[in-house]
Enzyme design. Structure first.
Site, PDB file in Angstrom:
ATOM      1  N   LEU A  91       0.255   1.977  -9.612  1.00  0.00           N
ATOM      2  CA  LEU A  91      -0.242   3.166  -9.406  1.00  0.00           C
ATOM      3  C   LEU A  91      -0.076   2.636  -8.105  1.00  0.00           C
ATOM      4  O   LEU A  91      -1.412   2.607  -7.485  1.00  0.00           O
ATOM      5  CB  LEU A  91      -1.263   3.873  -9.953  1.00  0.00           C
ATOM      6  N   PRO A  92       0.614   3.387  -6.793  1.00  0.00           N
ATOM      7  CA  PRO A  92       0.729   2.970  -5.522  1.00  0.00           C
ATOM      8  C   PRO A  92       0.460   3.385  -4.627  1.00  0.00           C
ATOM      9  O   PRO A  92       0.953   4.253  -3.358  1.00  0.00           O
ATOM     10  CB  PRO A  92       2.704   2.823  -5.191  1.00  0.00           C
ATOM     11  N   CYS A  93      -1.018   2.891  -4.392  1.00  0.00           N
ATOM     12  CA  CYS A  93      -1.929   3.083  -3.457  1.00  0.00           C
ATOM     13  C   CYS A  93      -1.598   2.667  -1.853  1.00  0.00           C
ATOM     14  O   CYS A  93      -2.011   3.224  -1.153  1.00  0.00           O
ATOM     15  CB  CYS A  93      -3.174   3.468  -3.840  1.00  0.00           C
ATOM     16  N   HIS A  94      -0.912   2.111  -2.528  1.00  0.00           N
ATOM     17  CA  HIS A  94      -0.935   1.346  -1.271  1.00  0.00           C
ATOM     18  C   HIS A  94      -0.166   2.018   0.109  1.00  0.00           C
ATOM     19  O   HIS A  94       0.812   1.319   1.547  1.00  0.00           O
ATOM     20  CB  HIS A  94      -0.190  -0.445  -0.881  1.00  0.00           C
ATOM     21  N   ARG A  95       0.615   3.288  -0.648  1.00  0.00           N
ATOM     22  CA  ARG A  95       1.804   3.671   0.165  1.00  0.00           C
ATOM     23  C   ARG A  95       0.985   4.882   1.337  1.00  0.00           C
ATOM     24  O   ARG A  95       2.030   5.734   1.542  1.00  0.00           O
ATOM     25  CB  ARG A  95       3.323   4.934  -1.094  1.00  0.00           C
TER      26      ARG A  95
END
Length: 186
Positions: free
Chosen positions: A140-144
């Site tokens: 769940l790409p919260c880094h984006r």
């Protein structure tokens, strides 16, 4: 018995960013964190499950999950897109976490843009707080999600990992362009 602790399964995966800790409930991924962040992971799991036991899982039990993450780390950037996840959380948190998958690989979005996409432009801080509680990093790409000024703000696994993940996905960092224009794919 109703008082039995929930059985969860832990697998450790080596990566260029350090060891990744994968926790499943036997069927789906419920947590992905990093060595050194075990306290955070345990705090989130305790909040969700109350009592639980963390059993070491054989890599055979999580082979598909491991192969997909290894493929992602090797450059097959969409290999993780369909990993089954269950982050738990409130209805709002679940909506935010699942919406992270709509941010294409190689792109970034600001917290404000994500709040607007969710139909609640005033929820910028709530989106940021929810992002910081994401129990399933990378997948769940919260880094984006980045700051309004294009800065790499907060990442529960550390800004060095956030930078590594974004660069791995082909995002050009340090640009003076507004975040919504930093959408260069590989």
């Amino acid at each position: 018995m109703a008082n039995e602790p929930k059985s969860l399964h832990l697998t450790k995966l080596a990566s260029p960013m350090g060891d990744i800790l994968l926790v499943t409930d036997g069927t789906v991924l419920v947590s992905l964190d990093y060595t050194g962040y075990e306290q955070r992971m345990m705090r989130l799991l305790t909040k969700r499950y109350g009592r639980f036991e963390l059993l070491e899982s054989s890599q055979r039990d999580t082979q598909d999950l491991i192969e997909r993450l290894q493929a992602y780390l090797s450059g097959e950037l969409t290999a993780i897109d369909t990993i089954a996840v269950d982050p738990g959380g409130t209805a709002f948190q679940t909506k935010v976490w699942h919406s992270l998958r709509s941010i294409p690989v190689g792109t970034v979005m600001t917290y404000g843009e994500l709040a607007r996409q969710l139909g609640n432009p005033a929820a910028v801080r709530a989106v940021g707080t929810t992002n910081s509680l994401n129990p399933i990093s990378i997948v769940l790409p919260c880094h984006r999600v980045i700051g309004a000024n294009g800065s790499l703000t907060g990442y529960a696994g550390g800004l060095d990992r956030k930078r590594w993940l974004l660069e791995h996905e082909g995002v050009t960092l340090g640009s003076s362009k507004p975040p919504s224009q930093q959408l260069s794919l590989l």
